[in-house]
Design an enzyme around this catalytic site. Structure first.
Site, mmCIF file in Angstrom:
data_model
loop_
_atom_site.group_PDB
_atom_site.id
_atom_site.type_symbol
_atom_site.label_atom_id
_atom_site.label_comp_id
_atom_site.label_asym_id
_atom_site.label_seq_id
_atom_site.Cartn_x
_atom_site.Cartn_y
_atom_site.Cartn_z
ATOM 1 N N GLY A 126 0.822 -1.205 0.000
ATOM 2 C CA GLY A 126 0.000 0.000 0.000
ATOM 3 C C GLY A 126 0.859 1.259 0.000
ATOM 4 O O GLY A 126 2.042 1.220 -0.373
ATOM 5 N N THR A 129 4.312 1.065 1.869
ATOM 6 C CA THR A 129 5.313 0.242 1.172
ATOM 7 C C THR A 129 5.783 0.940 -0.101
ATOM 8 O O THR A 129 6.973 0.914 -0.433
ATOM 9 C CB THR A 129 4.702 -1.136 0.827
ATOM 10 N N ILE A 150 -6.932 -3.501 0.805
ATOM 11 C CA ILE A 150 -8.376 -3.775 0.752
ATOM 12 C C ILE A 150 -9.153 -2.470 0.741
ATOM 13 O O ILE A 150 -10.283 -2.427 0.300
ATOM 14 C CB ILE A 150 -8.875 -4.672 1.912
ATOM 15 N N ASP A 151 -8.536 -1.380 1.227
ATOM 16 C CA ASP A 151 -9.259 -0.107 1.330
ATOM 17 C C ASP A 151 -9.511 0.542 -0.030
ATOM 18 O O ASP A 151 -10.334 1.447 -0.136
ATOM 19 C CB ASP A 151 -8.479 0.879 2.207
ATOM 20 N N GLY A 194 -11.646 0.865 6.525
ATOM 21 C CA GLY A 194 -11.693 2.048 5.664
ATOM 22 C C GLY A 194 -11.217 3.214 6.499
ATOM 23 O O GLY A 194 -12.007 3.936 7.101
HETATM 24 O O1 F6P Z 1 -4.898 -0.212 5.412
HETATM 25 C C1 F6P Z 1 -5.701 -1.335 5.466
HETATM 26 C C2 F6P Z 1 -6.301 -1.535 6.819
HETATM 27 O O2 F6P Z 1 -7.061 -2.680 6.651
HETATM 28 C C3 F6P Z 1 -7.106 -0.369 7.391
HETATM 29 O O3 F6P Z 1 -8.408 -0.283 6.899
HETATM 30 C C4 F6P Z 1 -7.074 -0.662 8.870
HETATM 31 O O4 F6P Z 1 -7.233 0.512 9.637
HETATM 32 C C5 F6P Z 1 -5.703 -1.223 9.037
HETATM 33 O O5 F6P Z 1 -5.341 -1.821 7.812
HETATM 34 C C6 F6P Z 1 -5.578 -2.215 10.154
HETATM 35 O O6 F6P Z 1 -4.235 -2.564 10.263
HETATM 36 P P1 F6P Z 1 -3.634 -3.581 11.298
HETATM 37 O O7 F6P Z 1 -3.523 -4.906 10.584
HETATM 38 O O8 F6P Z 1 -2.312 -3.012 11.640
HETATM 39 O O9 F6P Z 1 -4.562 -3.678 12.468
#
Ligand code: F6P
Length: 378
Positions: A126, A129, A150-151, A194
């Site tokens: 994303g 990275t 996924i966002d 999101g």
């Molecule tokens: O950036 C993608 C995402 O799925 C966000 O929607 C969410 O806030 C975050 O990753 C959660 O990340 P982690 O795996 O660090 O809890």
């Protein structure tokens, strides 16, 4: 492109790494990269846990990836290389002083890549990275980015794999919530991922028959959400489905955050969470006679088997990344502009988020379905 015209002389060995939060389809990219590279006589080295596999003294390293290794992974969620959102080599936590200033270990990454004979590194990830990849490219390491989240909020590409799978997971949840909501005459709030952009909430809410969708891009007021629920009840429905993006907030408020045991932060600090419960409390103050329940889908949206479209998109991005490398390109992102996969400068992909436009046709179509966003009527 015909084999004879490929610039395989310059590219003999490439690295591939997956960074940031995982996402269904990462393994499909890895498989595609290996299959296309092997067909061109190029070796692929998998770098484990983001860039950590190129740092000295860690518990992870690199592995040679072959068609036999990637044969069974097309439909597998997660990433066989592992990933992390805490491994930025430009801002690495100092093990001697974890709470102190971070250290720049990017030189070590570049040195190790050279020692391994990597002519180029494909970075699947994303915004974080891609930012790291761009930094390494600026310091002389040839890099090609493959967008992932996924966002679905990465700039410089119109879509990312993993998004469709996440939307399907949310729609399945809404289908299940509807029957129990209807049986109990309840207001069901479903909190979905999101962080900065509400694409998952918007697409899944439209496909899953939500009555209200709360997005980071459209600040809501509890009064307008309550008014929408009153209208629904007056029309004879005694239950409702509300999809809440984790980054959604009432006008004048910031995103809801939470403490997670053992989370030391990283790219995503602070961790978002609580938007659904917060919205339920705000609405219940205005409509106390209704019954509310909140479901938080969390990482269920990120796990499991990618849907067919995500496998297809991920596979095409992987093939195009290798073909771009063979053409001699680097410092680019392979991006989806249906029906084509194109390369765009990596610089365009970093530091921008692609948000939902509240004035877009998509949002207008949602309103046309009777969906409320909790904002003032136009
Ligand atoms: O950036 C993608 C995402 O799925 C966000 O929607 C969410 O806030 C975050 O990753 C959660 O990340 P982690 O795996 O660090 O809890």
């Amino acid at each position: 492109m015909a084999e004879s015209t490929e610039r395989t002389k310059q590219i003999r060995r490439i690295g591939i790494t997956t960074g940031g939060g995982d996402c269904p389809g990462l393994n499909a990219v890895i498989r595609a990269v290996v299959l296309r590279a092997e067909a061109a006589g190029v070796e692929v080295i998998g770098i484990e846990d983001g860039f950590a596999g190129l740092l000295e003294g860690g518990s992870v390293g690199t592995q040679r990836l072959t068609p036999a290794i990637v044969a069974p992974i097309l439909d597998r969620g997660g990433t066989i290389l592992g990933t992390t959102n805490r491994g930025d080599p430009f801002a690495f936590p100092d093990p001697e002083n974890p709470d102190g200033p971070t250290i720049d270990r990017s030189g070590e990454v570049i040195r190790r890549a050279q020692e391994l004979g990597l002519d180029l590194v494909i970075t699947v990830g994303g915004d974080g990275t891609q930012r790291i990849g761009y930094g390494l490219h600026e310091r002389g390491l040839p890099v090609i980015g493959v967008p992932k989240t996924i966002d679905n909020d990465l700039a410089a590409t119109l879509e990312t794999f993993g998004f469709g799978t996440a939307v399907q997971v949310v729609v399945d949840a809404l289908d299940r919530l509807r029957t129990t909501a209807e049986s109990h005459d309840r207001i069901m709030l479903l909190e979905v991922m999101g962080r900065d952009a509400g694409w998952i909430a918007l697409h899944s809410g439209m496909a899953g028959g939500a009555d209200v969708i709360l997005l980071p891009e459209i600040p809501y007021t509890p009064e307008h959400v309550a008014a929408a629920l009153r209208r629904r009840i007056r029309s004879g429905h005694h239950f409702a489905l509300i999809v809440v993006a984790e980054g959604a907030a009432a006008a004048g408020k910031g995103a809801a955050t939470k403490q997670v045991a053992g989370a030391t932060g990283g790219r995503h600090a602070p961790i978002l969470g609580g938007a659904g419960h917060r919205a339920a409390t705000e609405i219940a103050e205005l409509l106390p006679d209704l019954e509310y329940r909140v479901t938080v889908l969390g990482h269920i949206q990120r796990g499991g088997t990618p849907i067919a479209y995500d496998r297809l998109l991920a596979s095409r991005l992987g093939v195009e990344a290798v073909e771009a490398a063979l053409r001699g390109e680097h410092g680019v992102l392979v991006a989806s502009y249906p029906p084509d996969i194109r390369t765009v400068p990596l610089a365009e992909a970093v530091n921008h988020v692609r948000k939902v436009d509240p004035d877009s046709q998509l949002v207008r179509h949602a309103r046309g379905l009777g969906i409320a966003f909790g904002d003032a009527p136009a």
